[in-house]
Design a protein around this motif. Sequence first.
Motif, PDB file in Angstrom:
ATOM      1  N   GLU A 200      47.598  35.844  50.203  1.00 35.58           N
ATOM      2  CA  GLU A 200      48.133  37.530  49.994  1.00 35.58           C
ATOM      3  C   GLU A 200      47.340  38.552  50.740  1.00 35.58           C
ATOM      4  N   ASP A 201      46.637  38.059  51.621  1.00 35.92           N
ATOM      5  CA  ASP A 201      46.017  39.124  52.364  1.00 35.92           C
ATOM      6  C   ASP A 201      46.600  39.362  53.823  1.00 35.92           C
ATOM      7  N   GLN A 202      47.368  38.165  54.320  1.00 34.43           N
ATOM      8  CA  GLN A 202      47.680  38.116  55.527  1.00 34.43           C
ATOM      9  C   GLN A 202      48.560  39.398  56.173  1.00 34.43           C
ATOM     10  N   PHE A 283      59.293  46.018  53.828  1.00 36.56           N
ATOM     11  CA  PHE A 283      59.177  44.503  54.487  1.00 36.56           C
ATOM     12  C   PHE A 283      58.734  43.616  53.184  1.00 36.56           C
ATOM     13  N   PRO A 284      59.263  42.555  53.066  1.00 33.09           N
ATOM     14  CA  PRO A 284      59.194  41.717  51.959  1.00 33.09           C
ATOM     15  C   PRO A 284      57.700  40.771  52.138  1.00 33.09           C
ATOM     16  N   ARG A 285      57.000  41.229  51.248  1.00 36.02           N
ATOM     17  CA  ARG A 285      55.548  40.443  51.284  1.00 36.02           C
ATOM     18  C   ARG A 285      54.951  40.673  49.891  1.00 36.02           C
ATOM     19  N   LEU A 286      53.914  39.674  49.691  1.00 33.83           N
ATOM     20  CA  LEU A 286      52.996  39.743  48.630  1.00 33.83           C
ATOM     21  C   LEU A 286      51.834  40.346  49.023  1.00 33.83           C
ATOM     22  N   MET A 287      51.045  41.118  48.292  1.00 34.64           N
ATOM     23  CA  MET A 287      49.842  41.649  48.570  1.00 34.64           C
ATOM     24  C   MET A 287      48.916  41.590  47.581  1.00 34.64           C
ATOM     25  N   ARG A 288      47.818  41.344  47.914  1.00 30.66           N
ATOM     26  CA  ARG A 288      46.556  40.973  46.637  1.00 30.66           C
ATOM     27  C   ARG A 288      46.427  42.462  45.843  1.00 30.66           C
ATOM     28  N   SER A 289      46.561  43.568  46.497  1.00 32.88           N
ATOM     29  CA  SER A 289      46.478  44.885  45.611  1.00 32.88           C
ATOM     30  C   SER A 289      47.743  45.083  44.477  1.00 32.88           C
ATOM     31  N   GLN A 290      48.748  44.318  44.886  1.00 32.83           N
ATOM     32  CA  GLN A 290      49.780  44.208  43.873  1.00 32.83           C
ATOM     33  C   GLN A 290      50.051  43.150  42.767  1.00 32.83           C
ATOM     34  N   LEU A 291      49.413  42.131  43.100  1.00 29.16           N
ATOM     35  CA  LEU A 291      49.476  40.870  42.428  1.00 29.16           C
ATOM     36  C   LEU A 291      49.083  41.263  40.986  1.00 29.16           C
ATOM     37  N   PRO A 292      49.679  40.705  40.057  1.00 29.02           N
ATOM     38  CA  PRO A 292      49.329  40.633  38.668  1.00 29.02           C
ATOM     39  C   PRO A 292      47.917  40.011  38.525  1.00 29.02           C
ATOM     40  N   THR A 293      47.004  40.489  37.806  1.00 31.01           N
ATOM     41  CA  THR A 293      45.574  39.808  37.423  1.00 31.01           C
ATOM     42  C   THR A 293      45.966  38.403  37.174  1.00 31.01           C
ATOM     43  N   GLY A 294      44.934  37.783  37.892  1.00 28.28           N
ATOM     44  CA  GLY A 294      44.792  36.240  37.696  1.00 28.28           C
ATOM     45  C   GLY A 294      45.600  35.181  38.576  1.00 28.28           C
ATOM     46  N   ILE A 295      46.499  36.216  39.696  1.00 25.65           N
ATOM     47  CA  ILE A 295      47.147  35.318  40.571  1.00 25.65           C
ATOM     48  C   ILE A 295      46.308  35.188  41.675  1.00 25.65           C
TER      49      ILE A 295
END
Length: 321
Positions: A200-202, A283-295
């Motif tokens: 999630e940081d990349q 840009f389609p991406r998952l980021m640590r700052s936007q992940l639900p708590t616990g993921i």
Amino acid sequence: MPESSPWDDIAVPGADFNVRQVAVGTAVPCFWGRDAGGACLFIVELQGDHAAQYRKSAVTVNGIDVDLRAGDQGQQHLVLALERQVDRDLFEGLCRTLASSLEHATDSASSLAVSLAHIRRWKTFLSGRSQHLSIEEVRGLFAEIVFLTELIDRQMSSGAAVGAWLGPERSHQDFMFGNTAVEVKSLSGAERSSIRISSEDQLESLNDALFLRVYRLSSLADAAGARSLNEIVAAVQARLGEADAVEAFDRKLVAHGYAPLPDYDEPRFVVSDVCSYRVGDGFPRLMRSQLPTGIANVAYDIRLETIAPCECDEAAIFGED
């Protein structure tokens, strides 16, 4: 380790060594050998007395005994003896590349100097206890080194280019320079057009600009410009020039799990396609700052066709636009 090695057909002697000459055109004879204890040896035969030169430049390496021994008729032998059989593949890599380096020496004194410098360089690889890389890891490292050469091609200094390579140091992105971060990915020529994002940081950065650079590598051994991982590593080492930059580059290779083993003489790659993407809004991406708590520990694939609107000219990466 390769299925066979140059020591397999050399019998263990009752005393001294049994040897077989290395089939390369060197200024001094070189030999594969075994001693009475069964140890694997590499021997460089020198004419004259080189004890003073050896004492001045001697190097110690964990797992390998390096010694200068008296021979017959005014000869001396530089003897490399492997102490642990588990390191035989690394030792073979050292010896084969040493034999190749000795093709450029002109006499016994220069051969000894080349040998000791070569052993000193290999000390980094041997101390790293490098593991065998998978084909995916080979492609990934190859792509990162291609990008490193592109930085040098654009007049970045050797030290700055190697310093910008942070992938081996487990940074979130592979390269950082100025306010730019670049994540490098590789695809095989036959692979589907998607890339794996491993955390999630990349694709999240504090830098002003974040780019994704994707190299498609085709395994075409006979194609013009095709290079193996060993070949591209050696080419970069030759280009770096500065001793500090070469040493830093070697340390990062070790951190990546690489050593110049014969295994990496194949496959040989050509870069058949390169695409650059600006990572930002949309840009389609998952980021640590936007992940639900616990993921946590997220990994996912991105289809390249879905990020085509984010494609940019490579000049944007290198600050040339």
